[in-house]
Design a protein around this motif. Structure first.
Motif: not given
Length: 640
Positions: A64-69, A618-630
């Protein structure tokens, strides 16, 4: 949802990499049996299940993190409307007609509009702006700053269809999203909106409502001449039914001559009169002392001292045929010259306003040529046949067809007056029923193509007219007619003479198709000019011999006093005023129109901006990506 860079989505295939890594890391457990260790068996089973759940959670968060990124780099967005996806072109119509001088909150509607519009326009925003008399295409604030704040009131007003056509001419690209802002007080529009013509244009009506519609204006002025005294009658109008008194001042140049009160007792019209006597008002001016619009508080007028009307009466017999003419044209307004055709000085013809052909039986070719030239050059002719005049005497005289058709020796009564003809303007207060009409005992039939002024009982003309050519059907000798003893003879000949010399109006309206003539001799390439204290212009002019016809439809464009000049010599004093239509304050009915209407410019521009907003994801997508990596790090760190 729309992606600005959809090609980036191909990188979603990279999600297979963590899946493969996860599969390679899965271990197969082999069971080794030994006796009676039940507790160890239970611990081993729990440890195996926890490890499997942890690995699946890590895989899901990583995917999910990679997909949102990847989605963030593809820049997804959601437009508010379809027009938000197109390039936009903005056209703005700002009404600067005279009615925009009505009061707004603190200043006039036009000044308020300019300031509010300037505040809403972006510094680098491209737009097209047009008013009733100016336009700026594809510009920005920096380019038009000086011109913008110098926009002033104009007598020109545009109809709704004209506004649309002008706006369409300002758009560059047919594929763009087009918006038109119409900023107006919606007063005195020539036509109403037609929605069928608005396809493809996002139309926004911004209605600027004045704080008050109270306005007084000088509607008209007329000069009435009674003997040697002149009376100026003024009509003052109010836009509202109100009980109020307004002061009207009369000026000659800068000198105050008189004042009067226009009284409104809950009515819309008040009349005021000034006695002028024999004063020569070359630069007369009427002014109202009131607020509201200022353009209609002043009315300019001119009274020119007219030269005597030059009249030439020609006869062929030795006896005097002009005794009744001498009694009619005895005032100082006329200069009557009686001549026999046998000793006529032909140079007098070109310097004459009116020629009366009084019972001439035969024309020499020279006389006929000079008379036809005089008529073509704008002169006025009166034809009185003699007892011996035949149908061919005046054949084709100044016309493409015969003037007289045949003769009639029967007595006929003149029974019909054309009251609407200009000769009888202000002569009769009402249509007379029991008038003592004159009669004739011998006459000619006038060609029916001429407009009748006086008619016999059978409908044929006794006196007819066509383009400054007046034709009698009978001799005015008392042996054949009693017309010269009739009360009609004076107004007929008097008014023919007055109308033979075109005199300028009391005032003219700027932009109206009005003409008058002056007699003067112009040199080669010489022209007449209209000169005021502010400008000098060249009106449309046509030379007809020694007569110059002036048309003021296109020049001048500014109200005021003007002098018609030939070099340094002033021929006439003229006055021009703006049309008073803007003073009617008739509101445009928009109730039945499905239009987008706003009360303020800010409201309209906010709506325009909101409709073209794009929700960027795109900002929300980046936030979700960072959230899943965290979350993945937290699982690896704390979940055993």
């Amino acid at each position: 949802m729309i992606f600005e860079k959809p090609d980036v989505l191909y990188f979603l295939f990279l999600l297979i990499i963590p899946i493969l890594i996860h599969l390679f890391q899965l271990r197969k457990y082999r069971t080794t049996k030994f006796s009676n260790v039940a507790l160890l068996e239970k611990i081993k089973l729990q440890s195996r299940k926890s490890s499997t759940i942890k690995k699946w959670l890590v895989l899901m968060t990583r995917l999910l993190g990679l997909a949102f990124l990847i989605l963030a780099f593809s820049k997804p967005y959601i437009p508010n409307t379809e027009s938000a996806l197109k390039d936009t072109e903005v056209a703005i119509y700002m009404d600067n007609s005279f009615s925009m001088e009505l009061p707004g909150n603190q200043v006039s509607l036009l000044e308020e509009t300019k300031q509010n519009l300037w505040d809403q326009l972006g510094e680098q925003q491209k737009f097209s702006l047009f008013t009733n008399n100016n336009s700026w295409k594809h510009t920005n604030k920096n380019d038009i700053k000086n011109d913008f704040f110098n926009i002033d009131f104009t007598p020109v007003s545009l109809g709704f269809q004209t506004i649309l056509l002008k706006a369409e001419s300002m758009y560059k690209d047919q594929e763009t999203s087009k918006s038109l802002f119409i900023i107006t007080d919606a007063l005195n529009f020539e036509d109403t909106p037609d929605l069928k013509t608005m396809e493809g244009i996002d139309l926004n009506f911004i209605i600027k409502e004045p704080k008050s519609l109270e306005n007084f204006h000088i509607s008209s002025a007329k000069l009435e001449e009674k003997n040697s005294n002149s009376v100026l009658r003024i009509e003052v109008k109010s836009s509202l039914s109100i009980d109020k008194d307004i002061t009207v001042s009369l000026y000659d140049g800068s000198s105050l001559i008189a004042k009067a009160r226009a009284t409104f007792k809950n009515q819309l019209t008040s009349n005021v009169s000034f006695e002028l006597g024999d004063t020569d008002f070359k630069k007369g001016r009427l002014e109202l002392e009131t607020d509201g619009m200022s353009y209609d508080n002043t009315l300019y007028f001119s009274l020119n001292q007219n030269d005597p009307i030059r009249i030439l009466s020609l006869h062929s017999k030795e006896k005097d045929k002009s005794s009744f003419l001498s009694s009619i044209y005895k005032s100082d307004r006329f200069n009557l010259n009686v001549n026999s055709i046998t000793n006529l000085d032909y140079s007098k013809i070109s310097n004459t306003d009116l020629i009366i052909l009084n019972e001439i039986e035969n024309f020499s070719s020279i006389l006929k040529t000079n008379l036809e030239k005089f008529y073509r050059n704008g002169g006025t002719l009166v034809m009185i046949p003699s007892e011996n005049t035949s149908e061919t005497t005046y054949s084709n005289f100044g016309m493409s067809q015969a003037i007289y058709l045949n003769s009639n020796s029967n007595k006929r009564d003149i029974t019909t007056i054309s009251y609407s003809h200009p000769l009888f303007t202000s002569v009769f207060s009402e249509n007379i029923q029991n008038f003592d009409y004159p009669s004739t005992s011998k006459s000619l039939e006038i060609n029916p193509s001429l407009s009748p002024i006086l008619k016999y009982s059978n409908g044929s003309s006794f006196l007819a007219e066509q383009d400054r050519l007046y034709v009698f059907s009978s001799s005015l000798d008392t042996r054949f007619s009693n017309f010269i003893n009739s009360p009609l003879v004076v107004p007929v000949f008097y008014n023919i003479a007055l109308q033979s010399k075109s005199k300028p109006l009391l005032y003219s309206t700027v932009g109206s198709d009005e003409s008058f003539t002056v007699k003067t001799i112009l040199g080669q390439d010489e022209i007449l000019q209209l000169v005021s204290s502010e400008q000098q212009v060249i009106p449309k002019q046509t030379k007809l011999g020694n007569t110059i016809q002036i048309n003021t439809q296109y020049q001048p464009e500014i109200a005021g006093h003007y002098e018609l000049k030939q070099k340094d010599s002033t021929l006439l004093d003229l006055s021009f005023n703006y049309n008073r239509e803007e003073s009617d304050l008739q509101a445009l009915d928009l109730g039945n129109q499905n239009l987008v209407k706003f009360s303020t410019i800010q409201e309209a521009f906010n709506s325009y901006t909101e409709a073209r907003k794009i929700l960027e994801l795109w900002k929300w997508m980046l936030i979700f990506a960072l959230g899943f990596f965290l979350l993945e790090l937290l699982i690896l760190r704390f979940l055993n």
